[in-house]
Scaffold this active site. Structure first.
Site: not given
Ligand code: GLN
Length: 248
Positions: A2
């Site tokens: 994210c």
């Molecule tokens: N693992 C977290 C989620 O699935 C954050 C994902 C990310 O940083 N891509 O929300």
């Protein structure tokens, strides 16, 4: 992984903050530049949060940031001096739903996570077992980030943000090696962040403090934060210190 954004400075609309620059957060939702192998695009929802006279408010959606009409139709009229925002790329196996999107919040705190807890949920079970059942019942989504927020929120009742965030990174890395833990926390007057196997940049001057997974433009004033560091920022103030493991 994210992408997230924290802003403190002159009053701006939330739409402006997520749209400004050739590499705005909206742009990073469909064409991020520095994902470091953690996914391709950030299409699995987003969230925006802002502090105002009546405290903290937020909007979260499972739609991509680039396509939700709220950005054009509503966020231009929401103005604040303190904003957090995040675009999500769901880790494989984790659900796509608005309650899995940052910012997670409680009281005046707002939290975001870029990354993944390896081996989740089993790897976090030991740490989660230290939480009261009433906390666990408030888990907003079955994701690593929502669980990290419960752990951090509990720690913030007893520790300052630097101690709480560095202890959390240390505990999670011990329980789940190779995790990626770029955390972002705000309370409306200060921003705190960690880098742990992920990108982060800051732009701080006397008027504003911006913490972002990737710079939104090519302004040379952006500073890239080295891996495994802790950041504390507000206008006119920036502290970057190494995250010491073993210094719990
Ligand atoms: N693992 C977290 C989620 O699935 C954050 C994902 C990310 O940083 N891509 O929300």
């Amino acid at each position: 992984m994210c992408r997230h954004l924290g802003y403190l400075g002159p009053e701006r609309s939330v739409a402006d903050l997520v749209s400004r620059g050739e590499n705005s957060l909206v742009h990073q939702s469909y064409a991020p530049r520095d994902m470091r192998g953690g996914g391709t695009i950030n299409a699995d929802g987003f969230g925006v949060g802002w502090w105002g006279a009546d405290g903290f408010s937020r909007y979260r959606s499972a739609a991509p940031l680039w396509s939700d009409p709220v950005v054009r139709e509503t966020l231009p009229n929401i103005r604040s001096r303190a904003v957090v925002a995040a675009a999500r790329s769901a880790t494989v196996g984790m659900p796509v739903q608005h309650t899995a999107c940052a910012p997670f919040s409680d009281d005046t705190w707002a939290f975001s996570h870029n990354g993944v807890v390896r081996g989740w949920p089993e790897s976090l079970a030991g740490l989660a077992a230290e939480l009261p059942a009433s906390d666990l019942l408030q888990l907003e989504a079955p994701t690593d980030s929502a669980a990290l927020w419960l752990l951090l929120r509990r720690a913030l009742g007893e520790q300052d943000p630097e101690k709480a965030m560095s202890s959390l990174v240390q505990s999670v890395v011990a329980a789940a090696p190779n995790s990626r833990l770029n955390l972002l926390l705000g309370n409306g007057t200060e921003l705190w962040a960690t880098t742990w196997h992920h990108s982060l940049s800051v732009l701080v001057d006397d008027e504003r403090a911006i913490v972002m997974s990737e710079p939104y433009d090519d302004n040379p004033a952006w500073q890239s934060i080295p891996d495994r560091h802790f950041v504390s920022a507000r206008p006119g103030h920036l502290i970057v210190t190494p995250l010491e493991m073993g210094a719990r």
